[in-house]
Each structure stands twice: as structure tokens, then as C-alpha cells.
Write a protein that holds these residues in place. Sequence first.
Motif, PDB file in Angstrom:
ATOM      1  N   THR A 124      61.722  46.753  40.651  1.00 14.79           N
ATOM      2  CA  THR A 124      60.738  47.790  40.988  1.00 14.79           C
ATOM      3  C   THR A 124      59.318  47.244  40.871  1.00 14.79           C
ATOM      4  OG1 THR A 124      62.248  49.514  40.260  1.00 14.79           O
ATOM      5  CG2 THR A 124      59.923  50.106  40.394  1.00 14.79           C
ATOM      6  N   LEU A 125      59.037  46.538  39.778  1.00 16.98           N
ATOM      7  CA  LEU A 125      57.706  45.964  39.594  1.00 16.98           C
ATOM      8  C   LEU A 125      57.390  44.934  40.679  1.00 16.98           C
ATOM      9  CD1 LEU A 125      57.683  45.590  35.708  1.00 16.98           C
ATOM     10  CD2 LEU A 125      56.136  47.025  37.057  1.00 16.98           C
ATOM     11  N   PHE A 126      58.385  44.113  41.014  1.00 11.21           N
ATOM     12  CA  PHE A 126      58.185  43.107  42.056  1.00 11.21           C
ATOM     13  C   PHE A 126      57.854  43.770  43.387  1.00 11.21           C
ATOM     14  CE2 PHE A 126      59.731  40.381  45.488  1.00 11.21           C
ATOM     15  CZ  PHE A 126      58.999  39.238  45.241  1.00 11.21           C
ATOM     16  N   ARG A 127      58.605  44.768  43.752  1.00  8.72           N
ATOM     17  CA  ARG A 127      58.360  45.463  45.024  1.00  8.72           C
ATOM     18  C   ARG A 127      56.993  46.150  45.016  1.00  8.72           C
ATOM     19  NH1 ARG A 127      64.372  47.788  44.997  1.00  8.72           N
ATOM     20  NH2 ARG A 127      65.409  45.979  45.898  1.00  8.72           N
ATOM     21  N   GLY A 128      56.663  46.786  43.906  1.00 10.04           N
ATOM     22  CA  GLY A 128      55.368  47.462  43.815  1.00 10.04           C
ATOM     23  C   GLY A 128      54.205  46.497  43.896  1.00 10.04           C
ATOM     24  N   GLU A 129      54.307  45.381  43.173  1.00 11.57           N
ATOM     25  CA  GLU A 129      53.228  44.385  43.201  1.00 11.57           C
ATOM     26  C   GLU A 129      53.128  43.732  44.579  1.00 11.57           C
ATOM     27  OE1 GLU A 129      50.851  43.896  41.230  1.00 11.57           O
ATOM     28  OE2 GLU A 129      51.544  44.718  39.329  1.00 11.57           O
ATOM     29  N   THR A 130      54.279  43.525  45.228  1.00 15.82           N
ATOM     30  CA  THR A 130      54.261  42.940  46.571  1.00 15.82           C
ATOM     31  C   THR A 130      53.578  43.879  47.556  1.00 15.82           C
ATOM     32  OG1 THR A 130      56.264  41.675  46.119  1.00 15.82           O
ATOM     33  CG2 THR A 130      55.696  42.029  48.430  1.00 15.82           C
ATOM     34  N   LEU A 131      53.946  45.145  47.546  1.00 15.58           N
ATOM     35  CA  LEU A 131      53.312  46.110  48.448  1.00 15.58           C
ATOM     36  C   LEU A 131      51.825  46.216  48.146  1.00 15.58           C
ATOM     37  CD1 LEU A 131      53.310  48.209  50.659  1.00 15.58           C
ATOM     38  CD2 LEU A 131      54.077  49.905  48.969  1.00 15.58           C
ATOM     39  N   ARG A 132      51.495  46.261  46.878  1.00  9.83           N
ATOM     40  CA  ARG A 132      50.082  46.347  46.501  1.00  9.83           C
ATOM     41  C   ARG A 132      49.318  45.134  47.029  1.00  9.83           C
ATOM     42  NH1 ARG A 132      46.887  44.939  41.997  1.00  9.83           N
ATOM     43  NH2 ARG A 132      45.086  46.313  41.938  1.00  9.83           N
ATOM     44  N   GLY A 133      49.886  43.938  46.875  1.00  6.21           N
ATOM     45  CA  GLY A 133      49.234  42.728  47.366  1.00  6.21           C
ATOM     46  C   GLY A 133      49.071  42.731  48.877  1.00  6.21           C
ATOM     47  N   LEU A 134      50.090  43.193  49.583  1.00  2.07           N
ATOM     48  CA  LEU A 134      49.999  43.253  51.042  1.00  2.07           C
ATOM     49  C   LEU A 134      48.922  44.242  51.486  1.00  2.07           C
ATOM     50  CD1 LEU A 134      53.803  43.154  51.901  1.00  2.07           C
ATOM     51  CD2 LEU A 134      52.131  41.320  52.231  1.00  2.07           C
ATOM     52  N   LEU A 135      48.847  45.368  50.812  1.00  3.44           N
ATOM     53  CA  LEU A 135      47.823  46.357  51.159  1.00  3.44           C
ATOM     54  C   LEU A 135      46.420  45.826  50.854  1.00  3.44           C
ATOM     55  CD1 LEU A 135      49.504  49.680  49.998  1.00  3.44           C
ATOM     56  CD2 LEU A 135      49.248  48.814  52.334  1.00  3.44           C
ATOM     57  N   LEU A 136      46.284  45.090  49.753  1.00  2.00           N
ATOM     58  CA  LEU A 136      44.972  44.534  49.434  1.00  2.00           C
ATOM     59  C   LEU A 136      44.584  43.430  50.418  1.00  2.00           C
ATOM     60  CD1 LEU A 136      45.069  44.602  45.545  1.00  2.00           C
ATOM     61  CD2 LEU A 136      43.740  46.080  47.076  1.00  2.00           C
ATOM     62  N   ASN A 137      45.559  42.734  50.989  1.00  6.99           N
ATOM     63  CA  ASN A 137      45.255  41.781  52.064  1.00  6.99           C
ATOM     64  C   ASN A 137      44.751  42.513  53.306  1.00  6.99           C
ATOM     65  OD1 ASN A 137      45.667  39.151  51.083  1.00  6.99           O
ATOM     66  ND2 ASN A 137      47.866  39.424  51.171  1.00  6.99           N
ATOM     67  N   ALA A 138      45.353  43.649  53.611  1.00  8.93           N
ATOM     68  CA  ALA A 138      44.876  44.455  54.739  1.00  8.93           C
ATOM     69  C   ALA A 138      43.445  44.914  54.473  1.00  8.93           C
ATOM     70  CB  ALA A 138      45.787  45.663  54.956  1.00  8.93           C
ATOM     71  N   TYR A 139      43.172  45.304  53.237  1.00  7.90           N
ATOM     72  CA  TYR A 139      41.806  45.695  52.863  1.00  7.90           C
ATOM     73  C   TYR A 139      40.840  44.524  53.078  1.00  7.90           C
ATOM     74  CZ  TYR A 139      37.782  46.206  49.806  1.00  7.90           C
ATOM     75  OH  TYR A 139      36.513  46.204  49.297  1.00  7.90           O
ATOM     76  N   ALA A 140      41.233  43.332  52.618  1.00  6.15           N
ATOM     77  CA  ALA A 140      40.357  42.162  52.736  1.00  6.15           C
ATOM     78  C   ALA A 140      40.057  41.848  54.204  1.00  6.15           C
ATOM     79  CB  ALA A 140      40.989  40.955  52.045  1.00  6.15           C
ATOM     80  N   PHE A 141      41.078  41.889  55.046  1.00  5.48           N
ATOM     81  CA  PHE A 141      40.847  41.609  56.469  1.00  5.48           C
ATOM     82  C   PHE A 141      40.014  42.716  57.113  1.00  5.48           C
ATOM     83  CE2 PHE A 141      44.039  38.341  56.022  1.00  5.48           C
ATOM     84  CZ  PHE A 141      43.556  37.363  56.861  1.00  5.48           C
ATOM     85  N   GLY A 142      40.209  43.956  56.703  1.00  9.90           N
ATOM     86  CA  GLY A 142      39.375  45.043  57.214  1.00  9.90           C
ATOM     87  C   GLY A 142      37.920  44.861  56.809  1.00  9.90           C
ATOM     88  N   PHE A 143      37.715  44.411  55.566  1.00  2.46           N
ATOM     89  CA  PHE A 143      36.364  44.166  55.061  1.00  2.46           C
ATOM     90  C   PHE A 143      35.710  43.026  55.851  1.00  2.46           C
ATOM     91  CE2 PHE A 143      33.274  42.398  52.062  1.00  2.46           C
ATOM     92  CZ  PHE A 143      32.614  43.544  51.658  1.00  2.46           C
ATOM     93  N   LEU A 144      36.458  41.953  56.082  1.00  2.00           N
ATOM     94  CA  LEU A 144      35.921  40.833  56.860  1.00  2.00           C
ATOM     95  C   LEU A 144      35.619  41.249  58.300  1.00  2.00           C
ATOM     96  CD1 LEU A 144      38.132  37.902  55.538  1.00  2.00           C
ATOM     97  CD2 LEU A 144      35.732  38.373  55.016  1.00  2.00           C
ATOM     98  N   ALA A 145      36.430  42.139  58.853  1.00  2.00           N
ATOM     99  CA  ALA A 145      36.165  42.657  60.198  1.00  2.00           C
ATOM    100  C   ALA A 145      34.838  43.397  60.226  1.00  2.00           C
ATOM    101  CB  ALA A 145      37.302  43.570  60.649  1.00  2.00           C
ATOM    102  N   ASN A 146      34.579  44.192  59.201  1.00  2.00           N
ATOM    103  CA  ASN A 146      33.309  44.919  59.132  1.00  2.00           C
ATOM    104  C   ASN A 146      32.133  43.957  59.037  1.00  2.00           C
ATOM    105  OD1 ASN A 146      34.644  47.359  59.256  1.00  2.00           O
ATOM    106  ND2 ASN A 146      34.662  47.654  57.052  1.00  2.00           N
ATOM    107  N   ILE A 147      32.285  42.897  58.238  1.00  2.00           N
ATOM    108  CA  ILE A 147      31.215  41.906  58.114  1.00  2.00           C
ATOM    109  C   ILE A 147      30.986  41.214  59.462  1.00  2.00           C
ATOM    110  CG2 ILE A 147      30.604  39.678  57.083  1.00  2.00           C
ATOM    111  CD1 ILE A 147      31.951  40.675  54.506  1.00  2.00           C
ATOM    112  N   ALA A 148      32.061  40.858  60.157  1.00  4.35           N
ATOM    113  CA  ALA A 148      31.924  40.200  61.463  1.00  4.35           C
ATOM    114  C   ALA A 148      31.218  41.115  62.452  1.00  4.35           C
ATOM    115  CB  ALA A 148      33.296  39.788  61.998  1.00  4.35           C
ATOM    116  N   ASN A 149      31.544  42.395  62.435  1.00  2.00           N
ATOM    117  CA  ASN A 149      30.880  43.332  63.348  1.00  2.00           C
ATOM    118  C   ASN A 149      29.399  43.488  63.014  1.00  2.00           C
ATOM    119  OD1 ASN A 149      33.105  43.834  64.991  1.00  2.00           O
ATOM    120  ND2 ASN A 149      33.892  45.386  63.603  1.00  2.00           N
TER     121      ASN A 149
END
Length: 180
Positions: A124-149
Motif C-alpha cells: 500500500t505504501l509503495f503504491r501510494g508513494e509511486t502515485l504521489r511521485g508520478l503526480l508530482l512529476n506532472a506538477y513539475a512538468f506543468g510548472f515548467l510549461a508555465n515558465i516556458a510560456n
Amino acid sequence: MNRKIVDKLLSTFGLLLAAVLLIAGILANWGGSFASTQVKNQLMEQQIFFPPAGSPAYKALPASDAAAMEKYAGQQMLTGAQAETYADHFIRVHLKGMGMTYSQASAKAMADPKNAQLTGLVQTLFRGETLRGLLLNAYAFGFLANIANLAAIVCYIGAALFLLLALLGFAHARKAQVSA
């Protein structure tokens, strides 16, 4: 040196700078749009929705986390900012509520491999941490997209400014007198 020649050289340099900034702006805009579209498309496929307003899921959260989550109540997660909120104010809270981190639970499970409850907690912890990490990667790429714009806008403004200055320089060169 002749004033007309100086004006023409500087104006030509200004035109080149305007062209470079225009190309940089186009590339930054393209990169920002690409990243934003990828974040949205990838999150859309996951079909993650924030709990509806007034849901018991919010009542179980600390007040600050519930307030952050309720901003998106009932919405499908489509942006990096939403992914960060879900990861940090929902998943993280639930993972902390399990009493130990993945690495702590994993170490205990390795020491006691027959403990099914501990093995389940590790999963359960592994799955939760994995999903959390994937979502934070989406956040990081969204943030970089905003900076590029934003960088694209700055490049477009710079290109327009250098174009204007170059045109003014060429106009001044026509009026300038030849010096001896």
C-alpha cells in the motif's frame, strides 16, 4: 566613424536580435504548449477526480489540507497544480496516517517476511508513494510549461522592442549627416 554606418550596423544587429528573440519565443511557446498538453492528456487518461464538495473524505483531512482540496471539489484532475494538490494534501496525509514510511515498513517486512499485514502495508505504501511521485512529476512538468510560456511572452516583447529600435535606427540613419 560615419554616423550613418554606425546607425545601420546597430540597426541591423537589432533586427538580428529581434529575429533570434522571435524564434526563441516560438520555440518556448511550442515547448510550453507541448508540456501542458502532455500533462493534461496523461492526467485525463487516469480519470482521477477530486472528491465532491462536503465529502467525508475532506472531513478526515486536517483543515489546511481539506481547504486546499476543496478548491477542486468534484473536478477531474487535468493540471499540474491539481496533481500537486492531490499528491500533497490527500495522498501524503493518508500515507502519513499509516504510521511509517515505505522504507521503514519494507525493512520491517524483510525482517519478518511471514507477516502478511506488514507485507500488505508495504504494498500500500509503495503504491501510494509511486502515485504521489508520478503526480508530482506532472506538477513539475506543468510548472515548467508555465515558465516556458512566460519566457515566450518575454521573448515576443523583446523581439518587438528590438524591431522598433532597429526601425528607428534605420530612420535615423537616413536623416543623419555624413561626417568627415
